[in-house]
Design a protein around this motif. Structure first.
Motif, mmCIF file in Angstrom:
data_model
loop_
_atom_site.group_PDB
_atom_site.id
_atom_site.type_symbol
_atom_site.label_atom_id
_atom_site.label_comp_id
_atom_site.label_asym_id
_atom_site.label_seq_id
_atom_site.Cartn_x
_atom_site.Cartn_y
_atom_site.Cartn_z
ATOM 1 N N LEU A 250 5.379 27.378 1.748
ATOM 2 C CA LEU A 250 5.473 26.977 0.346
ATOM 3 C C LEU A 250 4.205 26.246 -0.080
ATOM 4 C CD1 LEU A 250 9.166 25.690 0.408
ATOM 5 C CD2 LEU A 250 8.339 27.872 -0.514
ATOM 6 N N PRO A 251 3.624 26.568 -1.230
ATOM 7 C CA PRO A 251 2.314 26.017 -1.593
ATOM 8 C C PRO A 251 2.306 24.597 -2.136
ATOM 9 C CG PRO A 251 3.043 27.584 -3.265
ATOM 10 C CD PRO A 251 4.040 27.651 -2.144
ATOM 11 N N TYR A 252 3.451 24.078 -2.617
ATOM 12 C CA TYR A 252 3.417 22.789 -3.302
ATOM 13 C C TYR A 252 4.527 21.850 -2.823
ATOM 14 C CZ TYR A 252 0.473 25.315 -6.629
ATOM 15 O OH TYR A 252 -0.523 26.072 -7.198
ATOM 16 N N LEU A 253 4.195 20.564 -2.872
ATOM 17 C CA LEU A 253 5.197 19.514 -2.760
ATOM 18 C C LEU A 253 5.168 18.732 -4.067
ATOM 19 C CD1 LEU A 253 7.275 17.788 -1.275
ATOM 20 C CD2 LEU A 253 5.386 16.442 -0.318
ATOM 21 N N TYR A 254 6.239 18.815 -4.822
ATOM 22 C CA TYR A 254 6.329 18.140 -6.119
ATOM 23 C C TYR A 254 6.784 16.695 -5.897
ATOM 24 C CZ TYR A 254 5.888 22.688 -8.410
ATOM 25 O OH TYR A 254 5.432 23.907 -8.859
ATOM 26 N N LEU A 255 6.008 15.750 -6.453
ATOM 27 C CA LEU A 255 6.269 14.327 -6.232
ATOM 28 C C LEU A 255 6.874 13.630 -7.437
ATOM 29 C CD1 LEU A 255 3.095 13.151 -4.251
ATOM 30 C CD2 LEU A 255 5.335 13.831 -3.353
ATOM 31 N N GLY A 256 7.183 14.373 -8.488
ATOM 32 C CA GLY A 256 7.777 13.719 -9.655
ATOM 33 C C GLY A 256 6.716 13.139 -10.565
ATOM 34 N N TYR A 257 7.046 12.044 -11.228
ATOM 35 C CA TYR A 257 6.171 11.476 -12.241
ATOM 36 C C TYR A 257 5.246 10.410 -11.649
ATOM 37 C CZ TYR A 257 9.406 13.855 -15.309
ATOM 38 O OH TYR A 257 10.172 14.813 -15.900
ATOM 39 N N TRP A 258 4.057 10.362 -12.230
ATOM 40 C CA TRP A 258 3.050 9.359 -11.873
ATOM 41 C C TRP A 258 2.607 8.678 -13.152
ATOM 42 C CZ3 TRP A 258 -2.096 9.304 -13.553
ATOM 43 C CH2 TRP A 258 -2.935 8.385 -12.931
ATOM 44 N N ILE A 259 2.422 7.355 -13.078
ATOM 45 C CA ILE A 259 1.913 6.571 -14.203
ATOM 46 C C ILE A 259 0.677 5.820 -13.729
ATOM 47 C CG2 ILE A 259 2.378 4.683 -15.813
ATOM 48 C CD1 ILE A 259 5.331 5.384 -15.660
ATOM 49 N N LYS A 260 -0.396 5.977 -14.440
ATOM 50 C CA LYS A 260 -1.653 5.352 -14.052
ATOM 51 C C LYS A 260 -1.514 3.834 -13.978
ATOM 52 C CE LYS A 260 -6.605 5.416 -15.093
ATOM 53 N NZ LYS A 260 -7.661 5.938 -16.007
ATOM 54 N N LYS A 261 -1.987 3.259 -12.882
ATOM 55 C CA LYS A 261 -2.015 1.814 -12.636
ATOM 56 C C LYS A 261 -0.610 1.208 -12.554
ATOM 57 C CE LYS A 261 -6.610 1.068 -14.619
ATOM 58 N NZ LYS A 261 -7.420 0.345 -15.626
ATOM 59 N N HIS A 262 0.385 2.039 -12.247
ATOM 60 C CA HIS A 262 1.729 1.519 -12.019
ATOM 61 C C HIS A 262 1.887 1.286 -10.527
ATOM 62 C CE1 HIS A 262 6.078 1.217 -11.803
ATOM 63 N NE2 HIS A 262 6.132 1.130 -13.126
ATOM 64 N N GLU A 263 2.132 0.044 -10.119
ATOM 65 C CA GLU A 263 2.057 -0.304 -8.702
ATOM 66 C C GLU A 263 3.054 0.462 -7.838
ATOM 67 O OE1 GLU A 263 4.914 -4.302 -8.833
ATOM 68 O OE2 GLU A 263 2.780 -4.481 -8.398
ATOM 69 N N LYS A 264 4.201 0.835 -8.402
ATOM 70 C CA LYS A 264 5.191 1.562 -7.610
ATOM 71 C C LYS A 264 4.884 3.056 -7.506
ATOM 72 C CE LYS A 264 8.991 -1.659 -8.438
ATOM 73 N NZ LYS A 264 10.343 -1.857 -9.003
ATOM 74 N N MET A 265 3.887 3.516 -8.246
ATOM 75 C CA MET A 265 3.533 4.939 -8.209
ATOM 76 C C MET A 265 2.133 5.189 -7.687
ATOM 77 S SD MET A 265 5.194 6.564 -11.619
ATOM 78 C CE MET A 265 6.938 6.415 -11.984
ATOM 79 N N ASP A 266 1.405 4.131 -7.377
ATOM 80 C CA ASP A 266 0.028 4.292 -6.914
ATOM 81 C C ASP A 266 -0.057 5.156 -5.667
ATOM 82 O OD1 ASP A 266 -1.069 2.837 -8.957
ATOM 83 O OD2 ASP A 266 -1.286 0.980 -7.823
ATOM 84 N N TYR A 267 0.943 5.083 -4.806
ATOM 85 C CA TYR A 267 0.891 5.791 -3.525
ATOM 86 C C TYR A 267 0.735 7.296 -3.706
ATOM 87 C CZ TYR A 267 5.711 7.416 -4.177
ATOM 88 O OH TYR A 267 6.829 8.042 -4.652
ATOM 89 N N LYS A 268 1.231 7.853 -4.812
ATOM 90 C CA LYS A 268 1.181 9.298 -5.003
ATOM 91 C C LYS A 268 -0.262 9.798 -5.095
ATOM 92 C CE LYS A 268 5.701 9.363 -7.249
ATOM 93 N NZ LYS A 268 6.530 9.809 -8.389
ATOM 94 N N ALA A 269 -1.132 8.980 -5.668
ATOM 95 C CA ALA A 269 -2.529 9.381 -5.817
ATOM 96 C C ALA A 269 -3.275 9.390 -4.487
ATOM 97 C CB ALA A 269 -3.238 8.448 -6.799
ATOM 98 N N ASN A 270 -2.658 8.892 -3.430
ATOM 99 C CA ASN A 270 -3.306 8.873 -2.117
ATOM 100 C C ASN A 270 -3.195 10.201 -1.387
ATOM 101 O OD1 ASN A 270 -3.955 6.137 -2.425
ATOM 102 N ND2 ASN A 270 -1.993 5.482 -1.572
ATOM 103 N N PHE A 271 -2.413 11.133 -1.929
ATOM 104 C CA PHE A 271 -2.208 12.420 -1.266
ATOM 105 C C PHE A 271 -3.009 13.488 -2.014
ATOM 106 C CE2 PHE A 271 1.318 9.771 -0.084
ATOM 107 C CZ PHE A 271 1.534 10.079 1.247
#
Length: 242
Positions: free
Chosen positions: A200-221
């Protein structure tokens, strides 16, 4: 042959307090609940920025805010960072079990501990069994509950949807009391490996909000793709303009 996407109906909710930005009011566009969405149709909706919460399929439809943006990992191109490699090495001996969605008291107690430790935001619904069941244990698509054990001790629970072009990471919670653990990172790395194993080509991680501390981890992948308008674009090409 009729296209089920063309027959779907939607409604927009009344404004409600945003769960991500405390000073904002939110609205969602929701697929009418009389439709039982199958995996193929949901996969198409997911690519348009919708997400699933229990039986409800929705996407943000806020009048004056466009902060919530869908993101997905390009699995074949993903290269783990040094810290991610350390996380994989630290936890890769854990055993996993894949299940159909079901209620188990051990899972719910871990969920409560995780919520109390990580999301102390005044949301009292987190400790209710019915809310837990509605949020995580109801699905019309091909969903799985993944349990991770370390030396027979339950450490992580992940919920994923299996879709035609990828996995969708629905929710993960884990033991908050283990020092130096990186369970959240490890669970995403495990899901990336599952995508590769299934072709499968993608892993969908849901929503990301810029500079939101609880979502910052998504940008690390990385490499990550982000949905802007109706187009999936390389994250690094647009991040500075967001």
């Amino acid at each position: 042959m009729n296209d089920p996407m063309k027959t779907l109906k939607y409604h927009t909710t009344h404004p409600y307090p945003c769960g991500y930005l405390p000073d904002k009011m939110a609205r969602s566009e929701v697929v009418a609940p009389e439709y039982q969405i199958d995996a193929t149709t949901y996969g198409r909706l997911l690519k348009q920025g919708y997400r699933r919460s229990g039986h409800f399929i929705y996407r943000p439809q806020c009048e004056h805010c466009r902060a919530c943006l869908s993101v997905r990992i390009k699995v074949d191109s993903f290269i783990p960072s040094r810290s991610q490699r350390r996380s994989w090495k630290r936890h890769h001996c854990m055993t996993t079990q894949q299940h159909q969605l079901h209620y188990k008291k051990e899972h719910f107690l871990l969920y409560q501990r995780y919520q109390n430790a990580r999301h102390v935001d005044g949301n009292l619904d987190h400790d209710k069994r019915e809310q837990y069941r509605n949020f995580l244990l109801q699905s019309h698509v091909n969903s799985r509950l993944i349990s991770f054990y370390d030396m027979e001790r339950l450490r992580i629970i992940s919920f994923i949807d299996l879709l035609p072009d990828g996995l969708s990471a629905v929710y993960t919670f884990y033991d908050p009391d283990v020092a130096q653990a990186s369970y959240g990172t490890y669970s995403i790395l495990w899901q990336i490996q599952q995508c590769r194993a299934l072709g499968l080509p993608y892993l969908y991680l849901g929503y990301w909000i810029k500079k939101h501390e609880k979502m910052d981890y998504k940008a690390n992948f990385q490499p990550l793709e982000i949905l802007i308008g109706n187009q999936w674009m390389p994250f690094e090409h647009v991040i500075d303009d967001l």
